[in-house]
Design a protein around this motif. Structure first.
Motif, PDB file in Angstrom:
ATOM      1  N   PRO A 126      42.185  36.779  42.967  1.00 40.26           N
ATOM      2  CA  PRO A 126      40.956  37.570  42.896  1.00 40.26           C
ATOM      3  C   PRO A 126      39.869  36.972  42.008  1.00 40.26           C
ATOM      4  O   PRO A 126      38.682  37.091  42.321  1.00 40.26           O
ATOM      5  N   ALA A 127      40.245  36.333  40.909  1.00 36.47           N
ATOM      6  CA  ALA A 127      39.231  35.758  40.030  1.00 36.47           C
ATOM      7  C   ALA A 127      38.419  34.690  40.752  1.00 36.47           C
ATOM      8  O   ALA A 127      37.195  34.621  40.612  1.00 36.47           O
ATOM      9  N   ALA A 128      39.102  33.853  41.538  1.00 42.59           N
ATOM     10  CA  ALA A 128      38.398  32.823  42.301  1.00 42.59           C
ATOM     11  C   ALA A 128      37.497  33.443  43.356  1.00 42.59           C
ATOM     12  O   ALA A 128      36.372  32.990  43.577  1.00 42.59           O
ATOM     13  N   ALA A 129      37.982  34.482  44.027  1.00 46.74           N
ATOM     14  CA  ALA A 129      37.158  35.164  45.023  1.00 46.74           C
ATOM     15  C   ALA A 129      35.938  35.801  44.374  1.00 46.74           C
ATOM     16  O   ALA A 129      34.815  35.728  44.907  1.00 46.74           O
TER      17      ALA A 129
ATOM     18  N   VAL B  67      50.207  40.466  53.931  1.00 45.87           N
ATOM     19  CA  VAL B  67      51.080  41.451  53.289  1.00 45.87           C
ATOM     20  C   VAL B  67      50.275  42.223  52.240  1.00 45.87           C
ATOM     21  O   VAL B  67      49.739  43.289  52.513  1.00 45.87           O
ATOM     22  N   THR B  68      50.134  41.661  51.038  1.00 47.48           N
ATOM     23  CA  THR B  68      49.360  42.341  49.988  1.00 47.48           C
ATOM     24  C   THR B  68      48.203  41.498  49.469  1.00 47.48           C
ATOM     25  O   THR B  68      47.475  41.924  48.578  1.00 47.48           O
ATOM     26  N   GLY B  69      48.031  40.299  50.011  1.00 51.95           N
ATOM     27  CA  GLY B  69      47.078  39.347  49.446  1.00 51.95           C
ATOM     28  C   GLY B  69      45.644  39.504  49.889  1.00 51.95           C
ATOM     29  O   GLY B  69      44.772  38.752  49.439  1.00 51.95           O
ATOM     30  N   SER B  70      45.346  40.449  50.770  1.00 47.56           N
ATOM     31  CA  SER B  70      43.962  40.707  51.179  1.00 47.56           C
ATOM     32  C   SER B  70      43.439  41.919  50.419  1.00 47.56           C
ATOM     33  O   SER B  70      44.018  43.005  50.496  1.00 47.56           O
ATOM     34  N   THR B  71      42.357  41.732  49.696  1.00 55.55           N
ATOM     35  CA  THR B  71      41.729  42.836  48.979  1.00 55.55           C
ATOM     36  C   THR B  71      40.359  43.119  49.593  1.00 55.55           C
ATOM     37  O   THR B  71      39.844  42.335  50.400  1.00 55.55           O
ATOM     38  N   GLU B  72      39.755  44.200  49.163  1.00 52.38           N
ATOM     39  CA  GLU B  72      38.392  44.498  49.591  1.00 52.38           C
ATOM     40  C   GLU B  72      37.445  43.395  49.156  1.00 52.38           C
ATOM     41  O   GLU B  72      36.447  43.111  49.826  1.00 52.38           O
ATOM     42  N   LEU B  73      37.763  42.759  48.029  1.00 54.44           N
ATOM     43  CA  LEU B  73      36.942  41.649  47.530  1.00 54.44           C
ATOM     44  C   LEU B  73      36.963  40.469  48.495  1.00 54.44           C
ATOM     45  O   LEU B  73      35.927  39.848  48.759  1.00 54.44           O
ATOM     46  N   HIS B  74      38.140  40.136  49.034  1.00 51.87           N
ATOM     47  CA  HIS B  74      38.231  39.056  50.013  1.00 51.87           C
ATOM     48  C   HIS B  74      37.375  39.370  51.242  1.00 51.87           C
ATOM     49  O   HIS B  74      36.654  38.497  51.749  1.00 51.87           O
ATOM     50  N   ALA B  75      37.462  40.604  51.719  1.00 52.33           N
ATOM     51  CA  ALA B  75      36.684  40.995  52.902  1.00 52.33           C
ATOM     52  C   ALA B  75      35.188  40.916  52.627  1.00 52.33           C
ATOM     53  O   ALA B  75      34.405  40.495  53.490  1.00 52.33           O
TER      54      ALA B  75
ATOM     55  N   ALA C 172      33.436  33.031  43.431  1.00 52.56           N
ATOM     56  CA  ALA C 172      32.772  32.477  44.606  1.00 52.56           C
ATOM     57  C   ALA C 172      31.719  33.440  45.158  1.00 52.56           C
ATOM     58  O   ALA C 172      30.617  33.026  45.538  1.00 52.56           O
ATOM     59  N   LEU C 173      32.042  34.721  45.213  1.00 55.50           N
ATOM     60  CA  LEU C 173      31.097  35.708  45.725  1.00 55.50           C
ATOM     61  C   LEU C 173      29.871  35.793  44.818  1.00 55.50           C
ATOM     62  O   LEU C 173      28.730  35.843  45.301  1.00 55.50           O
ATOM     63  N   THR C 174      30.086  35.780  43.522  1.00 53.18           N
ATOM     64  CA  THR C 174      28.957  35.819  42.591  1.00 53.18           C
ATOM     65  C   THR C 174      28.106  34.562  42.708  1.00 53.18           C
ATOM     66  O   THR C 174      26.872  34.634  42.708  1.00 53.18           O
TER      67      THR C 174
ATOM     68  N   ALA D  97      35.407  40.071  35.955  1.00 52.76           N
ATOM     69  CA  ALA D  97      35.430  41.436  36.488  1.00 52.76           C
ATOM     70  C   ALA D  97      36.488  41.578  37.584  1.00 52.76           C
ATOM     71  O   ALA D  97      37.215  42.586  37.649  1.00 52.76           O
ATOM     72  N   ALA D  98      36.593  40.570  38.452  1.00 58.00           N
ATOM     73  CA  ALA D  98      37.599  40.608  39.514  1.00 58.00           C
ATOM     74  C   ALA D  98      39.006  40.543  38.926  1.00 58.00           C
ATOM     75  O   ALA D  98      39.929  41.233  39.396  1.00 58.00           O
ATOM     76  N   LEU D  99      39.170  39.737  37.910  1.00 59.15           N
ATOM     77  CA  LEU D  99      40.470  39.612  37.239  1.00 59.15           C
ATOM     78  C   LEU D  99      40.910  40.956  36.664  1.00 59.15           C
ATOM     79  O   LEU D  99      42.067  41.383  36.828  1.00 59.15           O
ATOM     80  N   ARG D 100      39.990  41.642  36.010  1.00 62.06           N
ATOM     81  CA  ARG D 100      40.342  42.916  35.383  1.00 62.06           C
ATOM     82  C   ARG D 100      40.590  44.007  36.424  1.00 62.06           C
ATOM     83  O   ARG D 100      41.444  44.873  36.240  1.00 62.06           O
ATOM     84  N   ARG D 101      39.847  43.960  37.542  1.00 62.19           N
ATOM     85  CA  ARG D 101      39.998  45.007  38.544  1.00 62.19           C
ATOM     86  C   ARG D 101      41.213  44.788  39.428  1.00 62.19           C
ATOM     87  O   ARG D 101      41.958  45.720  39.744  1.00 62.19           O
ATOM     88  N   TRP D 102      41.431  43.524  39.851  1.00 60.34           N
ATOM     89  CA  TRP D 102      42.443  43.246  40.866  1.00 60.34           C
ATOM     90  C   TRP D 102      43.694  42.572  40.320  1.00 60.34           C
ATOM     91  O   TRP D 102      44.690  42.447  41.042  1.00 60.34           O
ATOM     92  N   GLY D 103      43.644  42.090  39.064  1.00 59.13           N
ATOM     93  CA  GLY D 103      44.801  41.427  38.486  1.00 59.13           C
ATOM     94  C   GLY D 103      44.715  39.917  38.605  1.00 59.13           C
ATOM     95  O   GLY D 103      43.820  39.358  39.238  1.00 59.13           O
ATOM     96  N   ALA D 104      45.687  39.224  38.000  1.00 65.28           N
ATOM     97  CA  ALA D 104      45.649  37.768  37.914  1.00 65.28           C
ATOM     98  C   ALA D 104      45.958  37.086  39.235  1.00 65.28           C
ATOM     99  O   ALA D 104      45.447  36.006  39.519  1.00 65.28           O
ATOM    100  N   GLY D 105      46.788  37.706  40.057  1.00 69.24           N
ATOM    101  CA  GLY D 105      47.172  37.091  41.324  1.00 69.24           C
ATOM    102  C   GLY D 105      46.925  38.022  42.480  1.00 69.24           C
ATOM    103  O   GLY D 105      46.756  39.239  42.312  1.00 69.24           O
TER     104      GLY D 105
END
Length: 381
Positions: free
Chosen positions: A268-271, A72-80, A274-276, A57-65
């Motif tokens: 994002p996929a790893a994040a 810069v751009t590497g912090s997403t709402e998922l990371h937070a 891990a969250l799940t 789900a994270a991969l599809r929503r946020w992309g592969a990287g």
């Protein structure tokens, strides 16, 4: 013709062969046929359907990287979201996610010793992980390496020191699986006005209330002056690492930690995985107890078979081998018999003792434990 500048590598390889210390990559298939007692997937969540779905789900929503560094751009709402839930679960004020546990340790040690001054001291346990050792070296602070799991040795090293000081220890040591005396270490550090950095890579998900970690088990999580690092690649079955501590410490890392500032953010996929996994653990706290029960069952069976095994405090069970060569042969014979085990030899082991390293998992069955014990005993040198 000029000499090959890499001749020394050929000579070093020959020396490794003579010493029986050659390491070989063994790619495993997607569908494992061996019984696995070598991985660090302590809770058996790496293939859990919900965790895989969380990654997808994270991969599809946020992309592969993550597309860039965290600043810069590497912090997403998922990371937070992951950082907030991880800090709350482990009992700390804040958290900061890194691309690996190794990077988290380097960041903590280099940033928490602060700008170069003549009065910086790190007191480091002799059994600490390589990432902590490398962090000490990169910090350029004076480092006192003290006897393993010895609070009095730490107190002696701190005695009379005037200036910034940091005590650093694994919470659960990766080679033998023994637990650090965190309660005593926290008191020694507090008495000397030193900070305490705890690498809880092997404690998160296994120790503490519901698997909330070794600092929580010793009631030092969230205490003044205490910072912890964790990995997302063991009990949480994913990838990455994090530093946990006071909000002021986390803000300091965001501004000064080079492995945070200059590294691409965790994908994002790893994040998402891990969250799940963290949420699965919170829903099923008995997983932590299951890991400890299975580790003790392995230890009981090994000692009953006459093998020299270290009593486990968490998920790791260490079994001594007579030599590096015997350890290699023993592990290979186990593999031939359908069992995958870890094989630790110098220079990876600080005491120079080669051993098999077994890891318990929450989803092992009694039949699998019996099978593993039978194979290990039958192939013992």
């Amino acid at each position: 013709m000029p000499a090959d500048p890499f001749d020394w590598i050929t000579e070093a390889a020959a020396a490794r062969h003579r010493a029986g210390l050659v390491r070989t990559l063994r790619p495993r298939p997607a569908r494992e046929t061996l019984l696995d007692l070598a991985s660090n997937d302590y809770l058996g969540l790496a293939h859990h359907p919900e965790v895989v779905d969380g990654a997808t789900a994270a991969l599809r929503r946020w992309g592969a990287g993550s597309t860039g560094s965290r600043l810069v751009t590497g912090s997403t709402e998922l990371h937070a979201e992951l950082e907030a839930e991880l800090a709350e679960f482990c009992g700390f004020e804040a958290a900061l996610v890194f691309s690996s546990g190794y990077a988290a340790n380097l960041a903590a040690l280099t940033a928490l010793t602060g700008p170069a001054t003549p009065h910086r001291l790190i007191v480091s346990d002799a059994g600490n992980h390589a990432s902590l050792i490398d962090g000490c070296r990169l910090s350029r602070a004076e480092t006192a390496v003290v006897a393993h799991a010895d609070p009095q040795a730490v107190a002696k090293a701190l005695d009379g020191h005037e200036g910034r000081a940091l005590v650093v220890t694994d919470a659960v040591f990766s080679v033998d699986g023994d637990e650090a005396p965190l309660t005593a270490l926290a008191q020694v550090a507090a008495d000397a006005r030193a900070a305490l950095l705890v690498d809880d890579a092997h404690g998160l998900g296994v120790l503490g209330p519901g698997g909330s970690g070794t600092p929580a088990a010793h009631a030092v999580a969230g205490a003044p002056g205490v910072v912890a690092t964790v990995t997302l690649s063991k009990s949480l079955g994913s990838q990455g690492g994090a530093v946990l501590g006071p909000a002021a410490v986390i803000e300091h890392l965001v501004n000064t930690a080079r492995t945070f500032i200059f590294d691409t953010g965790l994908n994002p996929a790893a994040a998402g995985a891990a969250l799940t996994a963290l949420r699965v653990l919170r829903r099923e706290p008995a997983l932590a107890q299951a890991v400890r029960d299975h580790a003790r069952a392995l230890h009981t069976g090994l000692t009953a078979a006459g093998l020299r095994a270290v009593r486990p405090d968490a998920a790791v069970v260490s079994v001594a081998a007579p030599s590096p060569e015997h350890a290699l042969t023993w592990a290979a014979d186990c593999r031939t018999a359908g069992l995958r085990v870890g094989c630790f030899r110098p220079p990876s082991v600080p005491d120079g003792i080669s051993r098999l390293r077994l890891t318990a998992r929450a989803n092992l069955t009694a039949e699998e434990i019996d099978r593993a014990l039978t194979v290990i005993a039958a192939t013992a040198p």
